[in-house]
Enzyme design. Structure first.
Site, PDB file in Angstrom:
ATOM      1  N   LYS A 110       0.647  -1.447   0.038  1.00 30.19           N
ATOM      2  CA  LYS A 110      -0.103  -0.064   0.241  1.00 30.19           C
ATOM      3  C   LYS A 110       0.989   0.909  -0.001  1.00 30.19           C
ATOM      4  O   LYS A 110       1.366   1.676   0.885  1.00 30.19           O
ATOM      5  CB  LYS A 110      -0.615  -0.241   1.680  1.00 30.19           C
ATOM      6  CG  LYS A 110      -1.569   1.511   0.761  1.00 30.19           C
ATOM      7  CD  LYS A 110      -2.813   0.955   2.470  1.00 30.19           C
ATOM      8  CE  LYS A 110      -3.707   2.419   2.752  1.00 30.19           C
ATOM      9  NZ  LYS A 110      -4.144   2.717   3.594  1.00 30.19           N
ATOM     10  N   GLY A 171      -8.551   9.360   9.704  1.00 28.31           N
ATOM     11  CA  GLY A 171      -8.800   9.295  10.853  1.00 28.31           C
ATOM     12  C   GLY A 171      -9.393   9.933  11.680  1.00 28.31           C
ATOM     13  O   GLY A 171      -9.786  10.282  12.675  1.00 28.31           O
ATOM     14  N   ALA A 197     -10.000   5.927   4.011  1.00 29.88           N
ATOM     15  CA  ALA A 197      -9.585   6.838   4.524  1.00 29.88           C
ATOM     16  C   ALA A 197     -11.149   8.475   4.946  1.00 29.88           C
ATOM     17  O   ALA A 197     -11.518   8.594   4.341  1.00 29.88           O
ATOM     18  CB  ALA A 197      -9.030   7.938   4.652  1.00 29.88           C
ATOM     19  N   GLY A 198     -11.089   8.065   6.170  1.00 32.37           N
ATOM     20  CA  GLY A 198     -12.239   9.505   6.627  1.00 32.37           C
ATOM     21  C   GLY A 198     -13.695   8.932   7.036  1.00 32.37           C
ATOM     22  O   GLY A 198     -14.498   9.284   7.540  1.00 32.37           O
ATOM     23  N   ASN A 219      -9.926   1.395   9.926  1.00 33.36           N
ATOM     24  CA  ASN A 219      -8.979   1.188  10.425  1.00 33.36           C
ATOM     25  C   ASN A 219      -9.845   2.479  12.340  1.00 33.36           C
ATOM     26  O   ASN A 219      -9.916   1.762  12.181  1.00 33.36           O
ATOM     27  CB  ASN A 219      -7.507   1.499  10.359  1.00 33.36           C
ATOM     28  CG  ASN A 219      -6.445   1.376  11.582  1.00 33.36           C
ATOM     29  OD1 ASN A 219      -5.498   1.405  10.994  1.00 33.36           O
ATOM     30  ND2 ASN A 219      -6.936   1.093  12.610  1.00 33.36           N
ATOM     31  N   THR A 220      -9.333   3.446  12.227  1.00 28.52           N
ATOM     32  CA  THR A 220      -9.318   3.889  12.836  1.00 28.52           C
ATOM     33  C   THR A 220     -11.184   3.732  13.550  1.00 28.52           C
ATOM     34  O   THR A 220     -10.985   3.419  14.772  1.00 28.52           O
ATOM     35  CB  THR A 220      -9.396   5.933  13.251  1.00 28.52           C
ATOM     36  OG1 THR A 220      -7.890   6.116  12.460  1.00 28.52           O
ATOM     37  CG2 THR A 220      -9.720   6.262  14.427  1.00 28.52           C
TER      38      THR A 220
END
Length: 263
Positions: A110, A171, A197-198, A219-220
């Site tokens: 990645k 995040g 992301a986001g 993830n986050t």
């Protein structure tokens, strides 16, 4: 994971995610940062149904296997996707990718090139430069980018296995703030589009899938939830529901009312 043709399947025939000739059942990719423990991470991975797991190379500690994050990931079950988090330019990203392959972590990477410490925005010029070289060296490259349709096309033409445009800041949990640009990328894509992301809640993931994205990476939102395992399961359902809605053929939005039982 089964071998298959390298193509984008958006509802033609059996519905599977195919990346670089490998077929996956799940369209939810998982990150491994911010979990409170390896045990919680393992349980969340299981609950998510994910088959592709990304790990920051700077968190890999091959000198101390008992503390290494890889000790918590079954590499026979999951496709490992090392990432170049921390790289500020193409040269640093290339060095990290080569180290990963030398450490027997495989050739999937990645690609992240992020010089901006505040908003963590990826550098498109350096990302393209690194991607072109990595493809020449035989890597399977999944580049993280801003939602830039021109850059996405250039990366696909360079031989990248996917493009991974951001929904919003890493995040941030702000959802799809780049929706209009994502729609163009999805429309023009000749490789899978992974929204990365986001994404803060499962409905964000569902919306990305409803638009026709091929997968999402989270993830986050999972790792920092009060119950990460339950949240992982919720994201799994959101991705599946969004994909089913996309394949079902959504009704067109209208500017006026229309009775469901007309006279």
């Amino acid at each position: 994971m089964d071998q298959g043709p390298w193509t984008v399947d958006r509802g033609q025939g059996e519905d599977k995610l195919i990346i670089a000739g490998i077929t996956f059942q799940s369209r939810l990719l998982m990150g491994t940062g911010k979990f409170g423990s390896l045990a919680v991470m393992q349980q969340a991975l299981e609950a998510s149904g994910s088959e592709i797991v990304t790990v920051a190379l700077r968190r890999v500690d091959l000198a101390h296997p008992e503390r290494d994050i890889l000790s918590g990931i079954d590499l026979k079950k999951y496709q490992l996707l090392p990432n170049t988090s921390g790289a500020r330019n193409a040269l640093e990203a290339l060095r990290l990718a080569r180290l990963a392959r030398e450490a027997s972590l495989g050739s999937w990477i990645k690609l992240e090139v992020i010089p901006d410490p505040r908003y963590l925005l990826p550098d498109g010029t350096e990302t393209l430069k690194a991607a072109q070289e990595l493809v020449k060296e035989g890597f399977t490259v999944l580049p993280y980018i801003q939602a830039d349709p021109i850059l996405a096309k250039q990366l696909a033409e360079a031989g990248c296995a996917t493009v991974m445009p951001l929904g919003s800041w890493i995040g941030s949990g702000r959802g799809l703030k780049t929706e209009e640009a994502l729609a163009v990328i999805i429309e023009q894509a000749c490789v899978p589009v992974v929204v990365d992301a986001g994404l803060g809640v499962p409905s964000h993931a569902a919306r990305a899938m409803e638009m026709g994205a091929d997968a999402v990476l989270v993830n986050t939102a999972i790792a920092t939830a009060t119950n990460p395992v339950a949240m992982a399961g919720a994201f799994k359902k959101g991705v599946e529901a969004g994909r089913e809605a996309y394949l079902s053929g959504q009704t067109a939005a209208k500017e006026w009312a229309e009775a469901s039982s007309p006279l």
